[in-house]
Design an enzyme around this catalytic site. Structure first.
Site, PDB file in Angstrom:
ATOM      1  N   CYS A  27     -70.073  21.953   7.517  1.00 15.15           N
ATOM      2  CA  CYS A  27     -69.713  23.309   7.063  1.00 15.15           C
ATOM      3  C   CYS A  27     -70.811  23.955   6.215  1.00 15.15           C
ATOM      4  O   CYS A  27     -71.271  25.057   6.510  1.00 15.15           O
ATOM      5  CB  CYS A  27     -68.372  23.316   6.344  1.00 15.15           C
ATOM      6  SG  CYS A  27     -68.314  22.453   4.753  1.00 15.15           S
ATOM      7  N   HIS A  70     -67.305  28.905  11.145  1.00 17.97           N
ATOM      8  CA  HIS A  70     -67.494  27.670  10.379  1.00 17.97           C
ATOM      9  C   HIS A  70     -67.633  26.468  11.305  1.00 17.97           C
ATOM     10  O   HIS A  70     -67.389  26.554  12.496  1.00 17.97           O
ATOM     11  CB  HIS A  70     -66.349  27.474   9.379  1.00 17.97           C
ATOM     12  CG  HIS A  70     -65.023  27.148   9.993  1.00 17.97           C
ATOM     13  ND1 HIS A  70     -64.160  26.240   9.445  1.00 17.97           N
ATOM     14  CD2 HIS A  70     -64.405  27.601  11.103  1.00 17.97           C
ATOM     15  CE1 HIS A  70     -63.067  26.153  10.188  1.00 17.97           C
ATOM     16  NE2 HIS A  70     -63.189  26.972  11.196  1.00 17.97           N
ATOM     17  N   HIS A 126     -64.705  23.082   1.396  1.00 13.18           N
ATOM     18  CA  HIS A 126     -65.125  23.624   2.697  1.00 13.18           C
ATOM     19  C   HIS A 126     -65.656  25.040   2.498  1.00 13.18           C
ATOM     20  O   HIS A 126     -65.258  25.741   1.571  1.00 13.18           O
ATOM     21  CB  HIS A 126     -63.923  23.638   3.661  1.00 13.18           C
ATOM     22  CG  HIS A 126     -64.262  24.031   5.067  1.00 13.18           C
ATOM     23  ND1 HIS A 126     -65.080  23.266   5.870  1.00 13.18           N
ATOM     24  CD2 HIS A 126     -63.913  25.110   5.821  1.00 13.18           C
ATOM     25  CE1 HIS A 126     -65.204  23.846   7.057  1.00 13.18           C
ATOM     26  NE2 HIS A 126     -64.505  24.978   7.047  1.00 13.18           N
TER      27      HIS A 126
END
Length: 157
Positions: free
Chosen positions: A71, A133, A121
């Site tokens: 990520c 993402h 994240h």
């Protein structure tokens, strides 16, 4: 000179006609998750376009591109290509951005997912409550709806 050299192909004529029709109608073509040409001048919208161009790239923990990403590796790579430097992890990136309220978010801002004070994240906001993402092992870079309210927003300056 042959007839083929003098007469444009049917596809070329159709393409020209379509482009002229769009221009005459004042319309524009919209691609989900990509900014308009006018907005494309900012590093944030360039980063968004770069992330979108990595659609389908496999997730790999610790990877920072250009073919595999985790990520924060995707956000790091995208902003680096757009001319901005970010630290490596999602938490470090959160600490480096200007924090903004959800109502002020714009395409190209970073979206940080958190549990309590722990950022776990990050993705790039694409508008319409969606992010680009690199989700998790076994998945690929993709556009996805934000699935929780436990998010913070940050703007790269």
């Amino acid at each position: 000179m042959t007839a083929l050299n003098r007469v444009p192909s049917l596809m070329a004529r159709a393409g020209t006609a379509s482009a002229l029709t769009i221009a005459a109608m004042g319309s524009s073509i919209v691609v989900p998750g990509l900014a308009s040409e006018a907005a494309a001048a900012t590093p944030a919208t360039k980063a968004l376009q770069i992330a979108a161009s990595k659609k389908g790239a496999p997730y790999q923990w610790g990877a920072t591109g250009p073919r595999r990403f985790d990520c924060s590796g995707l956000t790091l790579y995208s902003f680096k290509k757009a001319g901005k430097k970010l630290p490596r992890t999602a938490a470090q990136q959160y600490n480096r951005t200007r924090h903004i309220p959800a109502r002020s978010r714009k395409a190209g801002d970073l979206v940080f997912f958190h549990s309590g004070s722990n950022v776990y994240h990050v993705g790039i906001y694409a508008g319409k409550n969606k992010i680009w993402h690199a989700p998790k092992t076994g998945d690929v870079v993709r556009l996805q709806k934000i699935w929780t309210r436990s998010v913070w927003y940050g703007r790269v300056s």
